[in-house]
Design an enzyme around this catalytic site. Structure first.
Site, mmCIF file in Angstrom:
data_model
loop_
_atom_site.group_PDB
_atom_site.id
_atom_site.type_symbol
_atom_site.label_atom_id
_atom_site.label_comp_id
_atom_site.label_asym_id
_atom_site.label_seq_id
_atom_site.Cartn_x
_atom_site.Cartn_y
_atom_site.Cartn_z
ATOM 1 N N LYS A 1 -18.422 -29.108 2.630
ATOM 2 C CA LYS A 1 -18.221 -27.665 2.802
ATOM 3 C C LYS A 1 -17.889 -27.335 4.247
ATOM 4 C CE LYS A 1 -20.834 -24.631 0.623
ATOM 5 N NZ LYS A 1 -21.966 -23.731 0.251
ATOM 6 N N GLU B 1 -22.528 -38.303 7.350
ATOM 7 C CA GLU B 1 -22.224 -39.478 6.534
ATOM 8 C C GLU B 1 -20.813 -39.398 5.947
ATOM 9 O OE1 GLU B 1 -26.668 -38.463 5.801
ATOM 10 O OE2 GLU B 1 -24.770 -37.393 6.109
ATOM 11 N N GLY C 1 -24.618 -26.658 -2.884
ATOM 12 C CA GLY C 1 -24.073 -28.003 -3.041
ATOM 13 C C GLY C 1 -24.440 -28.654 -4.364
ATOM 14 N N ARG C 2 -25.713 -28.551 -4.761
ATOM 15 C CA ARG C 2 -26.143 -29.222 -5.990
ATOM 16 C C ARG C 2 -25.765 -28.446 -7.241
ATOM 17 N NH1 ARG C 2 -30.155 -27.651 -2.788
ATOM 18 N NH2 ARG C 2 -31.732 -26.144 -3.473
ATOM 19 N N GLU D 1 -34.803 -31.196 -4.982
ATOM 20 C CA GLU D 1 -34.339 -30.475 -3.798
ATOM 21 C C GLU D 1 -34.490 -28.974 -3.986
ATOM 22 O OE1 GLU D 1 -31.051 -32.082 -1.098
ATOM 23 O OE2 GLU D 1 -30.038 -30.406 -2.089
ATOM 24 N N HIS E 1 -37.865 -51.265 -21.491
ATOM 25 C CA HIS E 1 -38.204 -52.606 -21.019
ATOM 26 C C HIS E 1 -38.451 -52.611 -19.517
ATOM 27 C CE1 HIS E 1 -37.356 -54.711 -24.841
ATOM 28 N NE2 HIS E 1 -36.554 -53.678 -25.031
ATOM 29 N N LYS F 1 -32.279 -35.492 9.436
ATOM 30 C CA LYS F 1 -30.907 -35.494 9.950
ATOM 31 C C LYS F 1 -30.896 -35.320 11.462
ATOM 32 C CE LYS F 1 -28.375 -33.647 5.948
ATOM 33 N NZ LYS F 1 -27.515 -32.536 5.492
#
Length: 554
Positions: A206, A212, A267-268, A353, A384, A512
């Protein structure tokens, strides 16, 4: 607003929990042959059974009362009205506008936004059609058949999850890769699998300042230029999903190939926006529109259905009951569909979050539990791996089981086996196995009395482990959209009940900031760095150990 634990509805729920006492889910089903019918709902192509939770009719009614007392309906209406319900950041929360259709008329903080959304969707369609039709080619004239999406968090988890879920819809000859981790190996693995002449890079950020993402984007750009391409060729191989045109242009991306979204898109919650460009490129824009339509159907249900029939609200309220009254701290999401293998990871961000908060909307510490720890794996793999703890562990874990009645690939009796496991697990978690039943089974197997005495307790399952079952006819773009929207609205409802802001994420900021401070203190290979860092002794010691190894050129 009154503190949650001080409300009469909360006290009533606590009293009902005590009244339930040692009641078992077996008892509830044995006493009420109609329980499944009364505690199941359908909406937007999904079917929800929440009857396998330890609650009574009185609890159900009091949960609805709690939702009303906490103003859930008014907060829902405020969200759809585009009010700035994200109070800590002063923003509207309007991802519903992204999938509302061409005739919608949404506004954010009084400013019309639907026309902006429709214009951007039209730009995405034109671009996807141009790539698919060959009008938009790479710098050597070859078609762009590979996509590398570079993002992190919501710019990665959502599109990746959807692309994997919609594998049956993949366009022939197209391949998508998703790079998020700043670990260089993630990018290297993707670059090793693609040809620079046929690869389109999508840089999703954005602000176009995410550390990153920009590190990966710069390295991808360097790799592309090292292949023999020129700076002018970047415009044919890189597009941006951003709001920062100046930074995008400085990177070398043509502003005409920058796709926009807005500050009222979290964002999410952004896969419905330009962030979904990678989805449209992999499955076609028509299927992307079907994804939006499925979410819109769930939005319309959530907006209009009364609380007692409202699937997102009911799923949220059962979650509050389990988390806060039953003291269940972990929740598993268990899709019995391999194509949904990334759904648990996606929902980890969406849920943890959003509601992993210890401070209320008014800035006060919360005095009750909020979001649970969320994890999961596809069935039957999870059976399993960690189901042992679900069945016999000392901590109770609630769970959502998700399946389609019909598979995209009906291979022999595989899907029947999968569904049998899906159904058996929820029944086993609900019923359990008593010691008397265990002893009878061991005796029927011919074991001696000493062997029965030795093994019986190992075969006992307490039962009473709460589960929800979510079914659909098939996993399609429409039902996937509805499923994602169901969870988005569930998370919102729980945030309202708990009194937290589900739409900020200040908890990710400190790490961060410290990483930015530490970065220049890490030596390059073969370089020595002086000591004396201003951190705690553990962090200083770890930096020193790492730099000693790296300065030796390892």
């Amino acid at each position: 607003m009154t503190n949650l634990v001080d409300t009469p509805e909360w006290r009533a729920l606590q009293a009902h929990a005590e009244a339930l006492g040692a009641a078992s889910m077996r008892d509830l089903f044995d006493r009420d042959a109609d329980r499944f019918r009364r505690y199941s709902r359908s909406a937007a192509g999904l079917f929800l059974d929440f009857s396998k939770n330890l609650f009574s009719d009185e609890v159900f009614e009091n949960l609805l009362g709690l939702a009303r007392a906490r103003g859930l309906e008014a907060r829902r209406d405020a969200m759809f009205a585009g009010e700035a319900i994200n109070k800590t950041e002063g923003r509207a929360v309007l991802h519903v506008a992204l999938r509302a259709g061409p005739n919608a008329d949404y506004s954010a903080a009084g400013a019309p936004v639907s026309a902006l959304v429709n214009d951007e969707l039209a730009r995405m369609k034109r671009f996807a059609d141009a790539v698919h039709g060959g009008a938009f080619k790479g710098h050597t004239g070859k078609p762009l058949t590979n996509v590398v999406n570079i993002g992190i968090g919501g710019s990665d988890l959502g599109p990746l999850m959807v692309v994997e879920a919609l594998r049956p819809c993949w366009l022939d000859g197209r391949q998508s890769f998703f790079v998020s981790n700043v670990d260089g190996q993630h990018l290297v693995d993707a670059l090793d699998a693609v040809d620079p002449e046929t690869t389109l890079f999508i840089v999703a950020s954005k602000t176009f300042a995410t550390q990153e993402t920009l590190a990966n984007a710069r390295s991808a750009k360097a790799w592309f230029l090292a292949s023999g391409a020129g700076e002018k060729d970047i415009a044919k191989h890189f597009v941006a999903l951003s709001t920062n045109e100046a930074a995008v242009t400085a990177f070398g991306i043509d502003p005409d190939n920058m796709f926009r979204f807005w500050d009222w898109v979290g964002g999410r919650y952004s896969l419905w926006s330009a962030i979904g460009l990678s989805i449209a490129l992999q499955v076609g824009f028509g299927n992307f529109e079907k994804l939006l339509a499925g979410a819109r159907a769930m939005d319309e249900h959530f907006r209009a259905a009364p609380l007692g029939e409202n699937m997102p609200a009911l799923l949220a309220l059962i979650g509050v009951w389990n988390r806060n009254v039953q003291n269940i701290a972990a929740h598993a999401v268990l899709p019995y569909d391999q194509h949904l293998h990334r759904l648990p990871a996606y929902l980890q961000q969406a849920d943890m979050e959003s509601n992993g908060k210890g401070v209320g909307e008014g800035g006060e510490p919360v005095v009750h539990d909020t979001g649970p720890v969320l994890f999961g794996e596809p069935g039957t793999n999870g059976q399993h791996a960690f189901y042992q703890l679900l069945h016999q562990g000392t901590d109770i874990v609630s769970a959502d089981f998700i399946a389609a009645a019909v598979s995209a690939s009906e291979l022999g009796d595989h899907h029947q086996m999968l569904l049998a496991n899906f159904l058996a697990q929820t029944e086993a978690l609900m019923r359990g196995k008593t010691e008397a039943e265990a002893r009878a089974e061991l005796a029927a197997d011919g074991l001696s009395q000493p062997e029965i005495d030795r093994l019986a307790l190992h075969k006992v399952f307490a039962g009473g482990r709460p589960t929800n079952s979510i079914l659909m006819e098939r996993l399609t773009p429409e039902t996937l959209g509805a499923l994602i929207a169901l969870y988005e609205h569930k998370i919102f409802c729980q945030g309202v009940i708990w009194g937290v802001n589900s739409f900020d994420q200040w908890g990710v900021e400190l790490g961060k900031a410290l990483a930015t401070t530490i970065l220049p203190e890490i030596s390059a290979l073969g370089e020595k760095k002086p000591g004396g860092s201003a951190h705690d002794s553990s962090t200083n010691g770890l930096i020193g150990w790492i730099n000693a190894v790296r300065s030796a050129g390892s």
